[in-house]
Design a protein around this motif. Structure first.
Motif, mmCIF file in Angstrom:
data_model
loop_
_atom_site.group_PDB
_atom_site.id
_atom_site.type_symbol
_atom_site.label_atom_id
_atom_site.label_comp_id
_atom_site.label_asym_id
_atom_site.label_seq_id
_atom_site.Cartn_x
_atom_site.Cartn_y
_atom_site.Cartn_z
ATOM 1 N N ASN A 45 0.810 -1.219 0.000
ATOM 2 C CA ASN A 45 0.000 0.000 0.000
ATOM 3 C C ASN A 45 0.841 1.266 0.000
ATOM 4 N N THR A 46 1.921 1.271 0.781
ATOM 5 C CA THR A 46 2.720 2.497 0.881
ATOM 6 C C THR A 46 3.623 2.700 -0.330
ATOM 7 N N PHE A 47 4.127 1.624 -0.915
ATOM 8 C CA PHE A 47 4.995 1.747 -2.086
ATOM 9 C C PHE A 47 4.216 2.165 -3.324
ATOM 10 N N THR A 48 2.963 1.746 -3.423
ATOM 11 C CA THR A 48 2.152 2.088 -4.594
ATOM 12 C C THR A 48 1.429 3.417 -4.444
ATOM 13 N N GLY A 49 1.446 3.985 -3.250
ATOM 14 C CA GLY A 49 0.740 5.235 -3.020
ATOM 15 C C GLY A 49 -0.721 5.069 -2.675
ATOM 16 N N LYS A 50 -1.177 3.808 -2.519
ATOM 17 C CA LYS A 50 -2.561 3.617 -2.081
ATOM 18 C C LYS A 50 -2.774 4.254 -0.720
ATOM 19 N N LEU A 51 -1.745 4.167 0.137
ATOM 20 C CA LEU A 51 -1.748 4.870 1.423
ATOM 21 C C LEU A 51 -0.520 5.760 1.469
ATOM 22 N N THR A 52 -0.731 7.061 1.533
ATOM 23 C CA THR A 52 0.374 8.014 1.629
ATOM 24 C C THR A 52 0.549 8.449 3.088
ATOM 25 N N PRO A 53 1.723 8.989 3.431
ATOM 26 C CA PRO A 53 1.898 9.498 4.794
ATOM 27 C C PRO A 53 0.836 10.526 5.172
ATOM 28 N N ALA A 54 0.458 11.373 4.234
ATOM 29 C CA ALA A 54 -0.560 12.384 4.526
ATOM 30 C C ALA A 54 -1.906 11.741 4.841
ATOM 31 N N MET A 55 -2.268 10.703 4.091
ATOM 32 C CA MET A 55 -3.534 9.999 4.351
ATOM 33 C C MET A 55 -3.527 9.364 5.734
ATOM 34 N N LEU A 56 -2.399 8.763 6.099
ATOM 35 C CA LEU A 56 -2.291 8.129 7.403
ATOM 36 C C LEU A 56 -2.359 9.166 8.517
ATOM 37 N N ARG A 57 -1.643 10.263 8.354
ATOM 38 C CA ARG A 57 -1.672 11.323 9.371
ATOM 39 C C ARG A 57 -3.078 11.886 9.534
ATOM 40 N N GLU A 58 -3.817 11.983 8.447
ATOM 41 C CA GLU A 58 -5.173 12.530 8.520
ATOM 42 C C GLU A 58 -6.070 11.655 9.387
ATOM 43 N N VAL A 59 -5.996 10.338 9.185
ATOM 44 C CA VAL A 59 -6.820 9.429 9.991
ATOM 45 C C VAL A 59 -6.378 9.453 11.446
ATOM 46 N N LEU A 60 -5.067 9.392 11.680
ATOM 47 C CA LEU A 60 -4.568 9.396 13.055
ATOM 48 C C LEU A 60 -4.915 10.703 13.773
ATOM 49 N N SER A 61 -4.849 11.807 13.072
ATOM 50 C CA SER A 61 -5.189 13.097 13.679
ATOM 51 C C SER A 61 -6.659 13.151 14.062
ATOM 52 N N ALA A 62 -7.518 12.665 13.174
ATOM 53 C CA ALA A 62 -8.959 12.657 13.475
ATOM 54 C C ALA A 62 -9.244 11.742 14.656
ATOM 55 N N ALA A 63 -8.587 10.588 14.712
ATOM 56 C CA ALA A 63 -8.793 9.668 15.809
ATOM 57 C C ALA A 63 -8.259 10.251 17.112
#
Length: 244
Positions: free
Chosen positions: A218-236
């Motif tokens: 997921n991370t190598f293909t860009g399906k999950l980017t650091p920004a996407m992960l930070r967004e979910v973690l920040s909301a949580a």
């Protein structure tokens, strides 16, 4: 020893799934060449984080040469590199790396666990192994129930394990059960009437978040980017009353 420490100790001694026991121990014996001089953990990997965590992160299973080597969730592999960097970026970890149990890393109000505690062949536990391991997750959720206010589930496999575990641990999971998706957010009440009508809005409910897994695919293909992960973690983190 508190109740969660006792649970972690019992988890690390589990031998319930013969296929997983054989695999984790074989990997620990043969090792990867880069880690030939290290002693592998080679046992089930317990959760990591404080006993009063307000945010719980649920993954899939330890990596053969990551958690199965180091004895700590998401520690010593590339998936962990992505996850702990993001936790650090949003103010939930003391440092951006996690390489060994004695590296000084602290999590702030966050605990990390998995629905399967042993490294599986090809990173693919079976549904039956997930069900066998589920009582550990149920017990962990029950022990965290006084404080946990948000849960982030990494991937569909973990989502399928988490929903019934939450129900068994005392939360009222919606029916039909919500489907997994990245960015999905579900409010869940306590089954005894605690929590507000939207779950997370009440004093004892929680917010459940879906996030793509931090796998290399997921991370190598860009399906999950650091920004996407930070967004979910920040909301949580906000839902749990944590973070920046």
């Amino acid at each position: 020893m508190d109740a969660l420490d006792d649970l972690d100790l019992r988890v690390s001694g589990c031998r319930a799934c013969p296929r997983l026991v054989d695999w984790r121990e074989e990997v620990a014996r043969t090792k990867r060449a880069a880690f030939a001089g290290q002693t592998y953990w080679g046992r089930p990997v317990p959760g990591f984080g404080p006993p009063d965590a307000r945010l719980l992160i649920i993954g899939l299973a330890p990596a053969a040469h990551g958690g199965n080597r180091t004895g700590r969730m998401f520690t010593g592999d590339r998936s962990g590199d992505v996850l702990y960097q993001a936790l650090y970026d949003v103010g939930l970890a003391s440092q951006p790396t996690s390489v060994a149990m004695d590296d000084g890393l602290e999590l702030y109000g966050v605990r990390i666990t998995a629905p399967v505690h042993c490294a599986p062949p090809d990173n693919k536990p079976t549904p039956g192994e997930r069900e066998t391991c589920r009582p550990w997750l149920v017990q962990e959720l029950r022990l965290l129930r006084p404080t946990v206010r948000a849960v982030v589930v990494l991937g569909a496999f973990g989502w399928q394990a988490t929903l019934p575990a939450l129900a068994e641990a005392g939360w009222r999971v919606p029916r039909p059960r919500p489907a997994f998706g990245h960015g999905v957010r579900i409010g869940i009440d306590r089954s005894d009437g605690g929590g507000g009508s939207d779950g997370g809005g009440g004093p004892d409910g929680l917010d459940l978040f879906g996030c793509f897994h931090v796998s290399q695919r997921n991370t190598f293909t860009g399906k999950l980017t650091p920004a996407m992960l930070r967004e979910v973690l920040s909301a949580a983190a906000r839902a749990a009353g944590l973070g920046k």
